[in-house]
Design an enzyme around this catalytic site. Structure first.
Site, PDB file in Angstrom:
ATOM      1  N   ARG A  59       0.829  -1.224   0.000  1.00  0.00           N
ATOM      2  CA  ARG A  59       0.000   0.000   0.000  1.00  0.00           C
ATOM      3  C   ARG A  59       0.855   1.263   0.000  1.00  0.00           C
ATOM      4  NH1 ARG A  59      -2.478  -3.722   3.062  1.00  0.00           N
ATOM      5  NH2 ARG A  59      -1.666  -2.828   4.978  1.00  0.00           N
ATOM      6  N   GLU A  96       6.079 -10.020  15.795  1.00  0.00           N
ATOM      7  CA  GLU A  96       5.581 -10.502  17.081  1.00  0.00           C
ATOM      8  C   GLU A  96       5.930 -12.000  17.246  1.00  0.00           C
ATOM      9  OE1 GLU A  96       1.505  -9.515  17.416  1.00  0.00           O
ATOM     10  OE2 GLU A  96       1.339 -10.303  19.462  1.00  0.00           O
TER      11      GLU A  96
HETATM   12  P1  AMP Z   1       4.507  -1.983  11.714  1.00  0.00           P
HETATM   13  O1  AMP Z   1       5.770  -2.615  11.218  1.00  0.00           O
HETATM   14  O2  AMP Z   1       3.970  -2.608  12.955  1.00  0.00           O
HETATM   15  O3  AMP Z   1       4.638  -0.472  11.847  1.00  0.00           O
HETATM   16  O4  AMP Z   1       3.391  -2.282  10.639  1.00  0.00           O
HETATM   17  C1  AMP Z   1       3.310  -1.527   9.500  1.00  0.00           C
HETATM   18  C2  AMP Z   1       2.820  -2.297   8.317  1.00  0.00           C
HETATM   19  O5  AMP Z   1       1.721  -3.140   8.623  1.00  0.00           O
HETATM   20  C3  AMP Z   1       2.357  -1.323   7.266  1.00  0.00           C
HETATM   21  O6  AMP Z   1       2.890  -1.726   6.020  1.00  0.00           O
HETATM   22  C4  AMP Z   1       0.858  -1.378   7.325  1.00  0.00           C
HETATM   23  O7  AMP Z   1       0.346  -1.434   6.020  1.00  0.00           O
HETATM   24  C5  AMP Z   1       0.500  -2.639   8.092  1.00  0.00           C
HETATM   25  N1  AMP Z   1      -0.407  -2.391   9.240  1.00  0.00           N
HETATM   26  C6  AMP Z   1      -0.078  -2.515  10.549  1.00  0.00           C
HETATM   27  N2  AMP Z   1      -1.132  -2.285  11.345  1.00  0.00           N
HETATM   28  C7  AMP Z   1      -2.157  -1.984  10.529  1.00  0.00           C
HETATM   29  C8  AMP Z   1      -3.537  -1.645  10.755  1.00  0.00           C
HETATM   30  N3  AMP Z   1      -4.078  -1.551  11.986  1.00  0.00           N
HETATM   31  N4  AMP Z   1      -4.300  -1.391   9.675  1.00  0.00           N
HETATM   32  C9  AMP Z   1      -3.786  -1.477   8.424  1.00  0.00           C
HETATM   33  N5  AMP Z   1      -2.511  -1.807   8.163  1.00  0.00           N
HETATM   34  C10 AMP Z   1      -1.693  -2.063   9.183  1.00  0.00           C
END
Ligand code: AMP
Length: 171
Positions: A59, A96
């Site tokens: 995305r 995780e």
């Molecule tokens: P993080 O590494 O935890 O910051 O996760 C980021 C990635 O996971 C991004 O590429 C987001 O597209 C996806 N992501 C994580 N949490 C969400 C959420 N609540 N809604 C949509 N996409 C998420």
């Protein structure tokens, strides 16, 4: 000014129980919302000269490409393993449960280039930090990391302390 939060749909327990998924597809259906989001990003970037926008699969490709065109910059995809066809640099990061990897083409960024790193959602920050590590190792300068949505309660920003971080919507 268009309120972009109207265009974000919350899907409970997707893709697994306990996750409030932020669905940006309603925003993508609206020409006004797309224009507003691009305008808000450009305002946050200001007059910085940018060589490349780096978008994170998948995305991050959407607005990343729109921003690249507006900034007169190139676009570079960071992808999951095995998707990029030419020689890549890769970086492993902790999830995780388990590990994941991100890859970038070795010839995608030159030393000293000025970069915007973009993704749709900043959650825990692990993905964005890994992407930043790849870009930094290539000798580029990260001018800004920007996101449509920031989940502030997950403190992802703390993982990106070395860089300016901006987001259009905070939850
Ligand atoms: P993080 O590494 O935890 O910051 O996760 C980021 C990635 O996971 C991004 O590429 C987001 O597209 C996806 N992501 C994580 N949490 C969400 C959420 N609540 N809604 C949509 N996409 C998420």
């Amino acid at each position: 000014m268009t309120d972009l939060s109207k265009y974000i749909r919350e899907i409970p327990d997707f893709p697994k129980v306990g996750i409030q998924y932020k669905d940006i597809t309603p925003l993508l259906q609206s020409p006004e919302a797309i224009k507003e989001a691009v305008a808000q990003f450009l305002k946050l970037i200001g007059n910085e000269k940018i060589d490349k926008v780096v978008g994170i699969e998948s995305r991050g490709f959407l607005f990343g490409m729109l921003l690249a065109e507006k900034l007169n910059a190139g676009f570079v995809p960071i992808r999951k393993p095995g998707k990029l066809p030419a020689e890549t640099y890769s970086e492993v990061y902790e999830l995780e449960y388990g590990k994941d990897t991100l890859e970038i083409h070795c010839d995608a960024i030159k030393k000293g280039e000025r970069i915007i790193l973009h993704d749709d959602v900043l959650a825990t920050g692990g993905t964005a930090r890994t992407a930043c590590n790849l870009v930094k190792k290539m000798g580029a300068e990260i001018v800004q990391c920007n996101f449509l949505i920031e989940l502030e309660f997950l403190n992802g920003r703390n993982k990106l302390r070395s860089y300016p971080v901006e987001s259009l919507l905070k939850y």
